[in-house]
Design an enzyme around this catalytic site. Structure first.
Site, PDB file in Angstrom:
ATOM      1  N   HIS A 339       0.827  -1.205   0.000  1.00 22.50           N
ATOM      2  CA  HIS A 339       0.000   0.000   0.000  1.00 22.50           C
ATOM      3  C   HIS A 339       0.861   1.255   0.000  1.00 22.50           C
ATOM      4  O   HIS A 339       0.527   2.261  -0.633  1.00 22.50           O
ATOM      5  CB  HIS A 339      -0.943   0.004   1.206  1.00 22.50           C
ATOM      6  CG  HIS A 339      -2.053   0.998   1.093  1.00 22.50           C
ATOM      7  ND1 HIS A 339      -2.091   2.155   1.843  1.00 22.50           N
ATOM      8  CD2 HIS A 339      -3.160   1.023   0.306  1.00 22.50           C
ATOM      9  CE1 HIS A 339      -3.179   2.835   1.535  1.00 22.50           C
ATOM     10  NE2 HIS A 339      -3.846   2.179   0.601  1.00 22.50           N
ATOM     11  N   CYS A 340       1.984   1.200   0.705  1.00 22.93           N
ATOM     12  CA  CYS A 340       2.870   2.366   0.816  1.00 22.93           C
ATOM     13  C   CYS A 340       3.473   2.790  -0.523  1.00 22.93           C
ATOM     14  O   CYS A 340       3.857   3.948  -0.692  1.00 22.93           O
ATOM     15  CB  CYS A 340       4.020   2.072   1.776  1.00 22.93           C
ATOM     16  SG  CYS A 340       3.527   1.539   3.415  1.00 22.93           S
TER      17      CYS A 340
END
Length: 350
Positions: A339-340
């Site tokens: 997600h980062c």
């Protein structure tokens, strides 16, 4: 497009949920030797290639590269991974690192017209922890200008990984991050809530406490608690180690908010803690750092006994999407996950 006056809320924009249809997902190809040294960079590039290939089945993938040499390298890896190359677009936008979730813009849609806009937050490398990554505030500015959408600048520090929205005015975040004196020391809780209302149209805030071990971002929400629908929240839990009491505290705060916001809560297991003895540091391994694409959900896995349970839970919450497990042990070496390193750009509604 030009910088806009006023606020998104006053102009009728809101931040849609991640599962809303995308035009594209943005990535920044890995190359920083301090984040991913020689012994892990090959595996990290493989993670990026797998992500691009999986996402390209359902949307455009826009990849930032510093120069032609890096584009050639990335192109070869992505093509080998089986991507639909007609849906891969490389952009010459120099960046210091891969964490585009945090320095990239938060994209918005207009409530009535469905037109696109964005918020460009200030980025200070997670409280000025990494001077060499401060440049990515500039990279984020170049990105939002390249996107061609009108954008707003609130003039405060905020990272995309510190907030998660349900698209209906509700946002998850943590006190540890948004109230940290290394971000916006001049703002109190009420003022931060007003910024969230004005710039992503999220007037309702669920404040959780703090994040997991190994997270150097001061408690980003996307490492442990995520919306899976407008009314369901997945929250990591552990019955052992340093994360256990922290996650239990966050669960109790969600329980208190459940009835007020009509939420259904689901516990999401944690993998065994990843600890680098040679460097004496924990890594932020978590299944909650998943990414929702148009046709797939990219799920970090860790060759751990809990991997299958995580896949099963994701399958139950995203029945219309293929769950794509991607081994992310080397990726979290850099203190972040799937997600980062992703940023969604929603589709305009006609």
């Amino acid at each position: 497009m030009a910088l806009q006056n006023g606020t998104p809320f006053s102009k009728g924009y809101r931040m849609p949920a991640e599962w809303a249809k995308h035009d594209a997902t943005w990535l920044s190809w890995p190359k920083n030797p301090l984040t991913f040294p020689e012994n892990v960079i090959d595996e990290v590039e493989d993670v990026f290639a797998q992500m691009a290939a999986a996402l390209s089945g359902g949307e455009l993938v826009k990849i930032l590269v510093d120069d032609q040499a890096l584009e050639d390298r990335a192109r070869a890896r992505v093509e080998t991974a089986g991507a639909d190359m007609s849906r891969i677009k490389f952009l010459m936008i120099r960046s210091a690192d891969v964490w585009i979730r945090d320095y990239g813009p938060s994209f918005l849609l207009h409530r009535d017209t469905g037109k696109k806009a964005a918020v460009k937050w200030d980025f200070n490398a997670w409280g000025a922890k990494y001077d060499d990554l401060l440049y990515d505030d500039i990279a984020g500015q170049h990105l939002v200008e390249c996107s061609g959408v009108p954008y707003f600048k609130p003039g405060i520090v905020m990272e995309g990984g510190s907030i998660d929205v349900n698209g209906n005015g509700l946002v998850l975040t943590t006190e540890q991050c948004l109230l940290n004196s290394n971000r916006n020391p001049h703002l109190d809780r009420r003022q931060i809530e007003e910024y969230l209302k004005q710039y992503i149209s999220a007037p309702d805030v669920i404040w959780l406490a703090s994040g997991i071990e190994g997270d150097d971002t001061d408690g980003h929400i996307d490492d442990f608690a995520r919306f899976a629908s407008a009314s369901s929240v997945l929250c990591a839990f552990s019955d052992q180690g340093e994360n256990a009491p922290v996650l239990e505290r966050n669960w109790s705060l969600l329980e208190k908010a459940k009835d007020r916001f009509g939420l259904e809560l689901q516990r999401l297991p944690m993998p065994e803690p990843l600890y680098l003895e040679e460097e004496d540091r924990n890594l932020p391994a978590s299944y909650a750092n998943f990414y929702i694409g148009n046709k797939v959900v990219l799920l970090p896995v860790f060759e751990d006994p809990m991997d299958k349970a995580a896949v099963d839970i994701m399958s139950s919450h995203f029945p219309g999407r293929e769950i794509v497990p991607i081994v992310a042990r080397e990726l979290v070496y850099g203190y972040g996950g799937i997600h980062c390193v992703t940023q969604q750009e929603p589709t305009e509604r006609g």
